[in-house]
Design a protein around this motif. Structure first.
Motif, mmCIF file in Angstrom:
data_model
loop_
_atom_site.group_PDB
_atom_site.id
_atom_site.type_symbol
_atom_site.label_atom_id
_atom_site.label_comp_id
_atom_site.label_asym_id
_atom_site.label_seq_id
_atom_site.Cartn_x
_atom_site.Cartn_y
_atom_site.Cartn_z
ATOM 1 N N LEU A 86 9.611 -48.782 -23.877
ATOM 2 C CA LEU A 86 9.990 -49.766 -22.862
ATOM 3 C C LEU A 86 10.181 -49.162 -21.471
ATOM 4 O O LEU A 86 10.231 -49.896 -20.481
ATOM 5 C CB LEU A 86 11.282 -50.470 -23.280
ATOM 6 C CG LEU A 86 11.146 -51.562 -24.344
ATOM 7 C CD1 LEU A 86 12.517 -51.937 -24.896
ATOM 8 C CD2 LEU A 86 10.459 -52.794 -23.763
ATOM 9 N N VAL A 87 10.291 -47.845 -21.394
ATOM 10 C CA VAL A 87 10.533 -47.197 -20.106
ATOM 11 C C VAL A 87 9.451 -47.533 -19.080
ATOM 12 O O VAL A 87 9.760 -47.944 -17.947
ATOM 13 C CB VAL A 87 10.690 -45.673 -20.269
ATOM 14 C CG1 VAL A 87 10.709 -44.982 -18.902
ATOM 15 C CG2 VAL A 87 11.970 -45.361 -21.031
ATOM 16 N N PRO A 88 8.147 -47.388 -19.410
ATOM 17 C CA PRO A 88 7.124 -47.748 -18.424
ATOM 18 C C PRO A 88 7.188 -49.213 -18.022
ATOM 19 O O PRO A 88 6.913 -49.558 -16.868
ATOM 20 C CB PRO A 88 5.805 -47.441 -19.157
ATOM 21 C CG PRO A 88 6.177 -46.455 -20.213
ATOM 22 C CD PRO A 88 7.556 -46.841 -20.645
ATOM 23 N N VAL A 89 7.539 -50.085 -18.975
ATOM 24 C CA VAL A 89 7.651 -51.513 -18.666
ATOM 25 C C VAL A 89 8.785 -51.752 -17.674
ATOM 26 O O VAL A 89 8.656 -52.530 -16.718
ATOM 27 C CB VAL A 89 7.892 -52.323 -19.955
ATOM 28 C CG1 VAL A 89 8.054 -53.804 -19.630
ATOM 29 C CG2 VAL A 89 6.752 -52.116 -20.939
ATOM 30 N N ALA A 90 9.901 -51.067 -17.886
ATOM 31 C CA ALA A 90 11.053 -51.224 -16.997
ATOM 32 C C ALA A 90 10.755 -50.702 -15.594
ATOM 33 O O ALA A 90 11.195 -51.288 -14.602
ATOM 34 C CB ALA A 90 12.263 -50.514 -17.583
ATOM 35 N N LEU A 91 10.020 -49.614 -15.518
ATOM 36 C CA LEU A 91 9.706 -49.038 -14.209
ATOM 37 C C LEU A 91 8.678 -49.872 -13.459
ATOM 38 O O LEU A 91 8.720 -49.981 -12.233
ATOM 39 C CB LEU A 91 9.191 -47.607 -14.380
ATOM 40 C CG LEU A 91 10.231 -46.578 -14.831
ATOM 41 C CD1 LEU A 91 9.565 -45.228 -15.069
ATOM 42 C CD2 LEU A 91 11.341 -46.441 -13.799
ATOM 43 N N GLY A 92 7.749 -50.465 -14.179
ATOM 44 C CA GLY A 92 6.750 -51.334 -13.563
ATOM 45 C C GLY A 92 5.930 -50.628 -12.493
ATOM 46 O O GLY A 92 5.438 -49.512 -12.679
ATOM 47 N N GLU A 93 5.831 -51.271 -11.324
ATOM 48 C CA GLU A 93 5.016 -50.732 -10.239
ATOM 49 C C GLU A 93 5.587 -49.448 -9.649
ATOM 50 O O GLU A 93 4.879 -48.714 -8.954
ATOM 51 C CB GLU A 93 4.873 -51.785 -9.135
ATOM 52 C CG GLU A 93 4.085 -53.017 -9.565
ATOM 53 C CD GLU A 93 3.909 -53.994 -8.424
ATOM 54 O OE1 GLU A 93 4.466 -53.729 -7.329
ATOM 55 O OE2 GLU A 93 3.227 -55.011 -8.616
ATOM 56 N N ARG A 94 6.854 -49.180 -9.941
ATOM 57 C CA ARG A 94 7.438 -47.941 -9.431
ATOM 58 C C ARG A 94 6.763 -46.708 -10.012
ATOM 59 O O ARG A 94 6.856 -45.610 -9.454
ATOM 60 C CB ARG A 94 8.932 -47.914 -9.743
ATOM 61 C CG ARG A 94 9.775 -48.810 -8.826
ATOM 62 C CD ARG A 94 11.214 -48.854 -9.260
ATOM 63 N NE ARG A 94 11.384 -49.596 -10.506
ATOM 64 C CZ ARG A 94 12.548 -49.781 -11.107
ATOM 65 N NH1 ARG A 94 13.646 -49.271 -10.584
ATOM 66 N NH2 ARG A 94 12.622 -50.483 -12.232
ATOM 67 N N LEU A 95 6.079 -46.888 -11.139
ATOM 68 C CA LEU A 95 5.355 -45.755 -11.724
ATOM 69 C C LEU A 95 4.305 -45.204 -10.766
ATOM 70 O O LEU A 95 4.039 -43.997 -10.736
ATOM 71 C CB LEU A 95 4.665 -46.186 -13.022
ATOM 72 C CG LEU A 95 5.542 -46.270 -14.277
ATOM 73 C CD1 LEU A 95 4.724 -46.843 -15.423
ATOM 74 C CD2 LEU A 95 6.084 -44.898 -14.640
ATOM 75 N N THR A 96 3.706 -46.100 -9.981
ATOM 76 C CA THR A 96 2.638 -45.678 -9.075
ATOM 77 C C THR A 96 3.158 -44.831 -7.922
ATOM 78 O O THR A 96 2.378 -44.171 -7.235
ATOM 79 C CB THR A 96 1.906 -46.909 -8.508
ATOM 80 O OG1 THR A 96 2.834 -47.718 -7.785
ATOM 81 C CG2 THR A 96 1.296 -47.720 -9.631
ATOM 82 N N CYS A 105 4.288 -34.992 -17.117
ATOM 83 C CA CYS A 105 5.387 -34.352 -17.842
ATOM 84 C C CYS A 105 6.199 -35.392 -18.626
ATOM 85 O O CYS A 105 6.513 -35.197 -19.808
ATOM 86 C CB CYS A 105 6.288 -33.607 -16.876
ATOM 87 S SG CYS A 105 7.664 -32.724 -17.661
ATOM 88 N N GLY A 106 6.509 -36.487 -17.968
ATOM 89 C CA GLY A 106 7.267 -37.538 -18.625
ATOM 90 C C GLY A 106 6.506 -38.144 -19.789
ATOM 91 O O GLY A 106 7.089 -38.450 -20.836
ATOM 92 N N GLY A 107 5.185 -38.309 -19.609
ATOM 93 C CA GLY A 107 4.368 -38.866 -20.678
ATOM 94 C C GLY A 107 4.307 -37.955 -21.894
ATOM 95 O O GLY A 107 4.398 -38.413 -23.034
ATOM 96 N N VAL A 108 4.174 -36.651 -21.628
ATOM 97 C CA VAL A 108 4.103 -35.693 -22.728
ATOM 98 C C VAL A 108 5.430 -35.634 -23.485
ATOM 99 O O VAL A 108 5.462 -35.690 -24.719
ATOM 100 C CB VAL A 108 3.718 -34.295 -22.205
ATOM 101 C CG1 VAL A 108 3.875 -33.241 -23.305
ATOM 102 C CG2 VAL A 108 2.290 -34.298 -21.679
#
Length: 206
Positions: A86-96, A105-108
């Motif tokens: 759920l972390v990427p969903v919560a961050l949304g566009e902020r990931l970009t 690093c976070g993905g790994v």
């Protein structure tokens, strides 16, 4: 034992995944907190069903296996895995806006924890029954890699924006069945190895 493992684990995981499939399909109009809460509860149900099915098979040979602890550990690990997802969903566009190195690093790290969560939780229980079974973590993680890849391969082409909720649930259940069967098949040899190992003769394990 391998056949029983395949049948029960497939049924357990497929049954448990019905809850996330329903929440995932129905939550398109939900707020983020509601979606997160729904998926975490659904993850707990999925983990409980999977853990029960696996414990049901293992306990036939591992007679001292604490089933309730095994099921609870699997459920907690599943909740953790969903929380990470759920972390990427919560961050949304902020990931970009994040640096590529941080994303990698976070993905790994996140992916490693997600894939190792169930195996690690189960190992903490299994090591009291079988010595030197830390390899179960890698075996379980590898099985989930295959299962998740199959889920994506089956479900992604069938999902379309705006399709009926019932159809989305059906797609999720279909993908969940293929995922469950894949995980069961890939982890079967590890389960056989686990029950074939000699029983622990002294305190402590690794």
């Amino acid at each position: 034992m391998g056949r029983r493992w395949f049948v029960w684990v497939t049924l357990g995981e497929c049954t448990g995944f019905v809850a996330p499939a329903i929440v995932g399909a129905a939550s398109s109009t939900w707020s983020l907190p509601a979606t997160a809460a729904g998926l975490l509860v659904a993850g707990a149900l999925e983990g409980t069903a999977l853990g029960w099915a696996q414990a049901h098979v293992l306990a036939r040979d591992l007679v001292t296996l604490p089933r309730a602890r095994f099921v609870a550990a699997t459920a907690v690990a599943a909740v953790l895995a969903y929380a990470i997802g759920l972390v990427p969903v919560a961050l949304g566009e902020r990931l970009t806006t994040l640096p590529p190195a941080l994303l990698i690093c976070g993905g790994v790290v996140g992916g490693g924890v997600l894939l190792g969560s169930i195996g690690t939780a189960q190992w903490l229980v299994l090591r009291r029954v079988r010595p030197r079974c830390a390899w179960w973590i890698a075996a379980t993680g590898g099985a989930w890699v295959g299962g998740l890849l199959m889920f994506v391969a089956i479900a992604t082409p069938l999902w379309e924006p705006g399709q009926p909720v019932a159809l989305s649930i059906a797609v999720g259940v279909l993908g969940g069945f293929v995922m469950a069967a894949t995980v069961a098949a890939l982890s079967g040899a590890a389960a056989v190895r686990l029950v074939d190992r000699p029983r622990r003769s002294g305190p402590g394990s690794s």
